[in-house]
Enzyme design. Structure first.
Site, mmCIF file in Angstrom:
data_model
loop_
_atom_site.group_PDB
_atom_site.id
_atom_site.type_symbol
_atom_site.label_atom_id
_atom_site.label_comp_id
_atom_site.label_asym_id
_atom_site.label_seq_id
_atom_site.Cartn_x
_atom_site.Cartn_y
_atom_site.Cartn_z
ATOM 1 N N GLY B 148 0.787 -1.322 -0.024
ATOM 2 C CA GLY B 148 -0.057 0.087 -0.026
ATOM 3 C C GLY B 148 0.716 1.258 0.005
ATOM 4 C CB CYS B 149 0.062 4.657 -1.090
ATOM 5 S SG CYS B 149 -1.420 4.952 -0.255
ATOM 6 C CE1 TYR B 150 -1.259 8.114 4.247
ATOM 7 C CE2 TYR B 150 -3.226 6.871 3.845
ATOM 8 C CZ TYR B 150 -2.744 7.952 4.034
ATOM 9 O OH TYR B 150 -3.390 9.113 4.067
ATOM 10 C CB THR B 152 5.270 2.213 -0.129
ATOM 11 O OG1 THR B 152 4.918 1.139 -0.579
ATOM 12 C CG2 THR B 152 6.665 2.415 -0.721
#
Lengths: 345, 345, 345, 345
Positions: B148-150, B152
């Site tokens: 996921g973005c967060y 990462t």
């Protein structure tokens, strides 16, 4: 009542003018601007075109002290520390939006502001104008140190919890986020539109001059030294501050209980609003207004409390609170000239 | 090598297409979109007008499995959990940008995603594709759960410190901030332009489904259970994530020393850049690119470490890392098709 | 005086509420919202939290007509055309912010709005509430058609020139630009934040339903049919409209002379401000206020006149002008409850 | 092929560097910056951290002329007019992104730029590098005057119509709108973030120095003098230009027919895309790319043609077109190093 504004072309001044323009009891007698004296305000700020016809003036202390009851300082650091005492001596009340009289310790001022502090006797008698907390002291003050924008959002969010002993003092972390108007009206590469638009920047980690101001009040409230970890971020918007505050809970307590503590703490305060459980405030919800909105979340998994506190940095974080302090000083209802709805959207 | 993209009209897909369009070894064989099948991409996304002439297709697993070597899933939650296994069984490698295979525990998935997890055997064999950390596992994977973005931004910022034992595990707080594209392409009142512009919102405190994903990897790295306090905020910008990470230092250590630890940790990693002492990264500095930039500040006063980690949520936080994982899978240089400068300003 | 607002949760209504909250003579008796009836406004719009405690109501015409003197319609197209007559018949004055009574020709309404017009007798008696121009008619009206946002900016910019015969009617081109709040509160892909941020879009060239409204008034002023070329653009900001107006000058005339014509035309009008030669207004300079600021440039090289007219679309372009019309209706000073400075920055 | 960039720290240079970094045939031999010489680029622009290790250099013409084949000037006005000839004399090709060689008439330059023009012999031999129109001349040029941002968007939108005799030359009005990066990297009050955010400004009506550049090319194309009414507006976004162009049609002709004329005109041009009837381009659809997207609307009611032309001002309006011209100069495919998709969203 007649008032003057010194530092007439910064954002602090222009917001003071906005609120004073409609204040029922106070009247702007003079706006002082060294750099723009002789011009009308509408030539500097076209949005006031036709509304305020008096020209901006040079400062002559003796003469101005005769004309007004209250002086607002919306000046850069290290200006009011010499000027305000001259007005106080002449029985003119001063409300200082700069940081010159916020720290009681001259050593702290020297360390964080990088220049000598004001005369210590004035530091001692100046009242820290966090209106909700020090209303009584403000009412009797001669010189009011109007709080900084970050400290206002942060302290209004923290103080009920500290006061109630809900949190471990040593664990406080403040992740603060501000719109760009907080940097003032002066240009700089980092506030150049193409650099700041669609961008998010952290700056001055642990080094912001608002840190000692926050710690001084927390220490006063707790009765023993309190330090905070404090970070600041620039958000691509003009107005608004959010302080996201983290601390370890001292005991197991639910979000609802904490909300009740906060509501009780601010029961008499028209400008602080506590959101109900599950709701979190956004900066837009206080835009242009003097409100401070607070949301609470107690995390059962980690035993941490998170507090979200939002203000308009130019209003509750500066000029609005200064008007609120003027109202306190004069014994007027605290909402006089401030009871407007936020502008939405 | 021929690849397919399933979920062809979301932001994840459109960024995959941008990078694959210029990738020297991979070729887009099919873009699958149930809602838009039959149309050309340029009719849905005018910025691609004239560049990709193949119409969007309906999904026919058997047939698609014959045409491609790799399938990217850029689908909403709970789509790939049933589809990806069908491709794996047919020896097609899957890179899943959704969260369906990130959590190894079906119970955790059920709890945080609110629906039944994928088949447990696939959860066990899926490789968590945080490219810098699990490069070797990715190289041999059949099914890659793209992070996921967060997670990462957060994990790349935290792992060197956790690995080196620099921080107290129990003290980790993550104040995460995201541009609005992280919410995807679907409309909602909270992402309506007039509501989100000139606004700053906190949301889902302690409740974001990326929390178990972060904790799973921290736990794996630390060798014992680690929990984090995790808050998310929407920033009025389209792209970019910043994780501001706080933790207690286990011992007195200078900012410079920590920077050296981080530099050593990422020595071989072209997409992670550690800022020098006193410099903090801004999201604009990684805009449109696959970089993760990290800044470090150890606060002597409070004994806390602050880490600032920024990525472009749609690139390193989604499609760029997916391409990076494809490169690892095929043994190509990890920067293939990704070695572009961020777009500035 | 007691008033009601119908359509209580759109942007038009929320701005009406903001101004009425501080209006010295008018009081909000009821806010009608079918979709949200029973809830308090603060639950829908947290920025009003604690300020308006009455719950939103369902509409019951007979009953409401007994309670109020004036009804504001802040409703979507095709709602007020049936409802407003019911109030007028009961001697309740109506101020309609929608377009239902702006066009006197039912055929035009059918053509541009795509649905049947209101009863023709009401179309004939409704007064077009462009306050500066039709103050007298408004004062005696029963039903006021509050102008559209684009027509307000455009007509206030054009009418002095048309009236003075300065421009060729056939040559008028209006390049209009609006902030996104003009699209209302309903979500749509084109107003999704990531699509509209850092973007500039033209839309509905020559097809906007405000065209016949503008032409109707120009025709009435000129005494013969006038058509305009009219384009609309969405600007990545929340509030503000700018109409950049082009027309051939009928004779050689200087910028200064034209400025004098405009100043004379608006001499008695507190809400229209004409910039001096060389100064051009920006939308921020009227933000949140009821002002219309106008700049003039006569191009000697090409013989064309350019007029820049800016308003806040939600205030002078909707709710502010509606309050102004209420003031006219009641014989109050036109600035009552509206004399606030724009919010800057 | 080795190239140099002079004026290495402005937005023009940084975009040249972005495209040259990935160009398969050209290599950056030197980046010249007087103000920052000796520093590495990453210290000035952190987004390039670690990617370009050569330090910025002082200019030494003789020495640099030995090292490179092409020099790009990304310098402020009045710098290249003296420097470029020194390189041309040494057989180094020059591509000048400033306006110093765009106007063939020294009188016009003096009038619009306010300083003496370059040597007239160079003005005569410099080729105006509007790549789509003057590809052949560019291929043989020694000194290329790269077009301005507004002229690129405007001329690409206008020329097919002028060429086909579709419009009355005397009737051309250009309402141009630009993102703030067009003002360059230097700070100023009007580009200070809080002043420009949530704001829309018109500026320099009929006075922009791009006017003579546009008229020169229109005059050359039409074969007789053509003047335009030209207005410029600042839009609260970083990148993007839209020219909304108005002109009287010379005869009745449908939108579809005009679209066909435009499509035929640009048949061989990969970077110009004509939208189909009913579709209008937005600036985001060319963001970061070298495309110019054009939409057409013929208004039957008023007999006017409206053309919407959008570019990224920093790419097709500056550095991208400069690379395109370098490709033409060297006989490489015109898309070399430029065939990237726009970044969306």
């Amino acid at each position: 009542m007649k008032v003057a504004i010194i530092g007439g072309t910064g954002y602090g001044a222009i917001e003071l003018i906005r609120f004073l323009y409609n204040h029922p009891y106070a009247e702007i007698e003079a706006v002082i601007s060294h750099s723009q004296s002789g011009r009308v305000l509408g030539a500097v700020y076209p949005h006031t075109d036709g509304l305020l016809e008096k020209p901006l003036e040079e400062l002559v202390v003796e003469e101005l002290a005769e004309r007004v009851e209250v002086v607002f300082f919306a000046t850069p650091p290290a200006v009011s520390k010499d000027l305000a005492p001259q007005f106080v001596e002449r029985d003119v009340k001063c409300i200082d939006l700069s940081g010159d009289f916020r720290l009681t310790s001259p050593t702290d001022y020297q360390e964080w502001y990088g220049s000598p502090a004001a005369d210590e006797s004035y530091l001692k008698t100046a009242v820290y104008g966090l209106s909700e907390i020090y209303a009584q002291e403000v009412a009797g003050a001669k010189l009011i140190a109007n709080p900084g924008c970050y400290p206002t959002a942060t302290l209004l969010g923290l103080l009920p919890a500290v006061h109630a002993g809900l949190i471990e003092d040593r664990s406080i972390i403040v992740d603060a986020k501000s719109g760009v108007s907080g940097a003032g009206r002066g240009t700089s590469p980092s506030t150049h539109y193409p650099e700041m638009n669609e961008n998010l920047k952290a700056y001055k980690l642990g080094q912001h001059k608002h840190i000692p101001e926050i710690e001084q009040i927390l220490t006063r409230t707790a009765g023993h030294p309190v330090q905070v970890t404090f970070s600041t971020h620039l958000i691509p918007m003009t107005r608004g501050i959010m302080s996201t505050i983290y601390a370890d809970l001292t005991r197991q307590v639910s979000t609802n209980e904490i909300i009740e503590v906060f509501k009780a703490f601010y029961r008499e305060q028209p400008f602080v609003r506590i959101r109900m459980n599950g709701e979190l405030p956004a900066t837009r919800e206080v835009y242009g207004s003097n409100y401070c909105d607070i949301g609470i979340h107690a995390d059962k998994r980690t035993g941490k409390l998170t507090i979200i506190s939002v203000i308009d940095n130019l209003v509750k974080g500066a000029s609005g609170q200064a008007i609120q302090n003027m109202n306190l000083l004069k014994g007027w209802d605290v909402t006089t000239g401030l009871n407007y709805l936020p502008i939405y959207p």
